[in-house]
Design a protein around this motif. Structure first.
Motif, short mmCIF file in Angstrom:
data_model
loop_
_atom_site.label_atom_id
_atom_site.label_comp_id
_atom_site.label_asym_id
_atom_site.label_seq_id
_atom_site.Cartn_x
_atom_site.Cartn_y
_atom_site.Cartn_z
N ARG A 172 33.74 1.88 17.93
CA ARG A 172 34.93 2.50 18.51
C ARG A 172 35.53 3.49 17.53
NH1 ARG A 172 40.60 -0.57 20.27
NH2 ARG A 172 41.51 1.19 21.40
N HIS A 173 35.78 4.71 17.99
CA HIS A 173 36.41 5.71 17.15
C HIS A 173 37.87 5.86 17.52
CE1 HIS A 173 37.75 9.86 16.16
NE2 HIS A 173 37.21 9.52 15.00
N ILE A 174 38.76 5.75 16.51
CA ILE A 174 40.19 5.94 16.73
C ILE A 174 40.53 7.36 16.30
CG2 ILE A 174 42.50 5.13 16.17
CD1 ILE A 174 40.80 3.13 17.76
N LEU A 175 40.85 8.20 17.28
CA LEU A 175 41.19 9.59 17.02
C LEU A 175 42.62 9.67 16.51
CD1 LEU A 175 40.50 12.62 17.20
CD2 LEU A 175 41.38 12.57 19.55
N CYS A 176 42.79 10.11 15.29
CA CYS A 176 44.11 10.17 14.65
C CYS A 176 44.64 11.60 14.66
CB CYS A 176 44.02 9.62 13.23
SG CYS A 176 43.26 7.98 13.15
N ARG A 177 45.88 11.75 14.19
CA ARG A 177 46.51 13.06 14.21
C ARG A 177 46.58 13.72 12.83
NH1 ARG A 177 47.08 14.77 19.59
NH2 ARG A 177 46.79 12.85 20.76
N GLN A 178 46.31 12.96 11.79
CA GLN A 178 46.36 13.51 10.44
C GLN A 178 45.56 12.61 9.53
OE1 GLN A 178 47.99 12.70 7.39
NE2 GLN A 178 48.22 14.72 6.44
N GLU A 179 44.81 13.20 8.60
CA GLU A 179 43.82 12.44 7.83
C GLU A 179 44.44 11.38 6.93
OE1 GLU A 179 43.66 15.71 8.27
OE2 GLU A 179 41.59 16.35 8.68
N THR A 180 45.62 11.67 6.34
CA THR A 180 46.27 10.65 5.51
C THR A 180 46.54 9.40 6.32
OG1 THR A 180 47.35 12.42 4.25
CG2 THR A 180 48.19 10.19 3.95
N MET A 181 47.06 9.60 7.53
CA MET A 181 47.37 8.45 8.38
C MET A 181 46.10 7.74 8.84
SD MET A 181 50.62 8.27 8.38
CE MET A 181 50.99 9.17 6.87
N ALA A 182 45.03 8.50 9.07
CA ALA A 182 43.76 7.88 9.44
C ALA A 182 43.28 6.94 8.34
CB ALA A 182 42.71 8.96 9.71
N ALA A 183 43.42 7.39 7.08
CA ALA A 183 43.01 6.55 5.96
C ALA A 183 43.91 5.34 5.82
CB ALA A 183 43.00 7.37 4.67
N HIS A 184 45.23 5.51 6.06
CA HIS A 184 46.13 4.34 6.04
C HIS A 184 45.74 3.33 7.12
CE1 HIS A 184 48.73 5.70 2.94
NE2 HIS A 184 49.44 6.56 3.64
N MET A 185 45.35 3.83 8.29
CA MET A 185 44.91 2.91 9.35
C MET A 185 43.67 2.13 8.91
SD MET A 185 45.39 5.06 12.89
CE MET A 185 46.69 6.31 12.95
N ALA A 186 42.72 2.83 8.32
CA ALA A 186 41.52 2.15 7.84
C ALA A 186 41.87 1.11 6.78
CB ALA A 186 40.53 3.17 7.28
N ASP A 187 42.85 1.43 5.94
CA ASP A 187 43.31 0.50 4.91
C ASP A 187 43.93 -0.75 5.54
OD1 ASP A 187 44.45 -0.77 2.72
OD2 ASP A 187 45.55 0.97 2.01
N GLY A 188 44.87 -0.56 6.47
CA GLY A 188 45.49 -1.70 7.14
C GLY A 188 44.47 -2.54 7.89
N TYR A 189 43.52 -1.88 8.52
CA TYR A 189 42.44 -2.57 9.23
C TYR A 189 41.62 -3.43 8.27
CZ TYR A 189 38.20 -2.93 12.16
OH TYR A 189 37.12 -3.38 12.88
N ALA A 190 41.31 -2.87 7.10
CA ALA A 190 40.51 -3.60 6.12
C ALA A 190 41.26 -4.81 5.58
CB ALA A 190 40.13 -2.66 4.97
N ARG A 191 42.54 -4.63 5.26
CA ARG A 191 43.31 -5.73 4.69
C ARG A 191 43.49 -6.87 5.68
NH1 ARG A 191 48.45 -3.16 1.38
NH2 ARG A 191 47.60 -1.06 1.07
N ALA A 192 43.89 -6.53 6.90
CA ALA A 192 44.19 -7.57 7.88
C ALA A 192 42.94 -8.26 8.39
CB ALA A 192 44.97 -6.98 9.06
N GLY A 193 41.86 -7.49 8.54
CA GLY A 193 40.64 -8.04 9.12
C GLY A 193 39.63 -8.56 8.13
N HIS A 194 39.92 -8.39 6.81
CA HIS A 194 38.97 -8.80 5.77
C HIS A 194 37.58 -8.23 6.06
CE1 HIS A 194 41.84 -11.58 3.95
NE2 HIS A 194 42.14 -11.97 5.16
N ARG A 195 37.56 -6.94 6.39
CA ARG A 195 36.30 -6.28 6.71
C ARG A 195 36.37 -4.83 6.24
NH1 ARG A 195 37.17 -6.64 13.18
NH2 ARG A 195 38.23 -8.55 12.51
N LEU A 196 35.28 -4.10 6.43
CA LEU A 196 35.22 -2.73 5.95
C LEU A 196 36.08 -1.81 6.82
CD1 LEU A 196 33.79 -0.79 3.92
CD2 LEU A 196 32.06 -0.43 5.70
N GLY A 197 36.93 -1.04 6.17
CA GLY A 197 37.68 0.01 6.85
C GLY A 197 37.00 1.34 6.59
N VAL A 198 36.72 2.10 7.64
CA VAL A 198 35.97 3.35 7.51
C VAL A 198 36.82 4.51 8.02
CG1 VAL A 198 33.90 4.62 8.17
CG2 VAL A 198 33.78 2.14 7.83
#
Length: 494
Positions: free
Chosen positions: A43-69
């Motif tokens: 699943r691709h999450i289309l974001c509006r700005q790259e900094t925020m996209a990376a923050h989303m990947a970070d939050g995803y990685a921390r909460a899910g204990h998995r790879l954030g891409v």
């Protein structure tokens, strides 16, 4: 039929269990997006700005204990993720940054190609574990595999992977020669055991990396065996639920927490860097220290360690649990701890009565279940939460403390919600930080990301206003084009 480079990348991501990626399409990464369009398993999450996209990947990685891409483009698109990667680096988030570059035959040639940036990968030297700059089809897939393995080897953290745009279209051999890696351990375990077994009153300190390694049960068992209080850095909050009698929360607190620390004669620090910003500058003084961490990068920096245990912290902790026996004075230690915990709760109630900030935090805590996640930005109420919000589950409090960035919590909460859709996720953010990424509300709508957002609106950058008033005696008024001088007033609204 051979795969294109883009298809081979996605195939390798699937091999590592990746189901969600974040990013923005652009001219240089379009082949990867075409391959994504044909790969419904990711699943691709289309974001509006790259900094925020990376923050989303970070939050995803921390909460899910998995790879954030996170997927970015070349040059400016790559540069936009840099602040977010700095946050992920400081928070040991398992994250992969996939960027593109101009065609391989033009890299470092200075021809003025679109988005050209000499030595693009060097932007990330200080904020990633390793940089992989692919330059041939033959090394593409092996570099993807090696980069992900590096993310999770030892202390987790972000890794940078760069691929020239033309390699995404060319055929790429989809094979990997993998060599198993074993995490080594080193240090004087006998001395560590001796210190703990002869201590009058030991102390346990847990940090971010203990949470990433999912050591909650082991640390709780160790503290119970020792009859030791547990304090944490902000990133370690909740590793032992803060309503348990062993847990005294954020170790930077004064009052009863400082009294408890001062009464201990041996400290065991597990998976914490003992950073100046977390503990040292708050005046914390530690007794004889055993420092257990993934490597020596952060040991002997702020607190001198008598014993250093480096390498796989999971194995070190298992070795301690196997060999430690309950202390003869365990009952006395337990009674002492329960008394201090009662004093701790009394102190907290008194502060709650005196400070309205705790009224808000108590209200949030009452309505959220134990396994919920509160993602706090670097805003005034967020700072109060670092000390006084009871984290009742490992990872249930997520702070932007890797680099103390603002604007993290909305996007971080979105990523956390995508990783854990079954639990409530709340973003706590100031009006200044919210406006860093307010456009991502459109991403919430587009992808059905149901996060709750609490914006603390004081009409200013509140902590900066506080510091201006403290150090310079006043807060500059900000001119409004409509009403002359704008006079800010504090407002707390949810």
């Amino acid at each position: 039929m051979s795969k294109t480079g883009a298809e081979a990348i996605l195939n390798r991501l699937q091999t590592w269990g990746v189901e969600t990626v974040f990013g923005i399409p652009s001219i240089h990464n379009l082949p990867l997006y075409e391959a994504l369009r044909k790969t419904p398993a990711i699943r691709h999450i289309l974001c509006r700005q790259e900094t925020m996209a990376a923050h989303m990947a970070d939050g995803y990685a921390r909460a899910g204990h998995r790879l954030g891409v996170v997927i970015t483009s070349t040059g400016p698109g790559t540069g936009y993720v840099l602040p977010a990667v700095q946050e992920a680096w400081g928070s040991s988030s398992p994250m992969l940054i996939i960027t593109t570059n101009i065609p391989g035959n033009k890299i470092e040639k200075g021809t003025g190609a679109l988005h050209e940036l000499d030595h693009q990968h060097r932007l990330f030297d200080a904020v990633t574990k390793e940089r992989f700059a692919v330059r041939s089809p033959e090394e593409l897939v092996s570099s993807v595999h090696a980069s992900i393995r590096t993310v999770f080897s030892g202390r987790p953290g972000p890794v940078y992977l760069e691929i020239p745009t033309d390699l995404l279209r060319k055929p790429a051999p989809d094979r990997v020669e993998d060599t198993p890696r074993t995490e080594r351990v080193s240090g004087d375990m006998e001395n560590a055991l001796s210190l703990l077994e002869t201590a009058r009153q030991p102390l346990v300190i847990a940090g971010t990396d203990a949470v990433r390694a999912r050591l909650s049960d082991d640390i709780t068992a160790l503290a119970e065996t020792l009859g030791a209080p547990v304090i944490t850095s902000i990133g370690g909050k909740g590793i032992v639920p803060e309503d348990q009698w062993l847990s005294f929360g954020n170790g930077a607190r004064r009052g009863v927490v400082r009294d408890v620390v001062d009464a201990c004669d041996v400290a065991l620090a597990v998976g914490t860097r003992l950073r100046d910003v977390d503990l040292k500058r708050r005046g914390l003084k530690l007794p004889r220290l055993i420092h257990m961490d993934w490597d020596e990068r952060w040991v002997q920096r702020n607190f001198p360690a008598e014993v250093v245990l480096t390498g796989d912290i999971t194995r070190h902790l298992e070795a301690l649990l196997t060999r430690l026996v309950p202390a003869p004075s365990l009952k006395a230690r337990q009674d002492w701890l329960r008394d201090r915990k009662a004093r701790y709760e009394t102190e907290r109630r008194a502060i709650s009565e005196a400070r309205r900030e705790l009224h808000y935090l108590n209200g949030i805590r009452r309505v959220l279940p134990r396994d919920s996640v509160l993602v706090a930005d670097n805003t005034l109420l967020g700072y109060w939460a670092e000390y006084f919000y009871p984290a009742l589950h490992p990872g249930s409090f997520m702070g932007a403390k890797g680099s103390s960035i603002i604007g993290f919590s909305l996007a971080g909460a979105m990523g956390a919600k995508l990783a854990c859709p079954e639990i409530p996720v709340v973003a706590l953010i100031g009006d200044g930080g919210f406006l860093y990424g307010a456009q991502e509300l459109a991403t919430c709508v587009r992808h059905g990301i149901a996060v709750t957002v609490i914006v603390v609106n004081d009409h200013r950058f509140g902590i900066i206003g506080h510091l201006q008033k403290t150090y310079y005696g006043g807060i500059p008024r900000m001119r409004s084009s409509q009403s002359g001088f704008y006079r800010p007033r504090p407002v707390f609204r949810s």
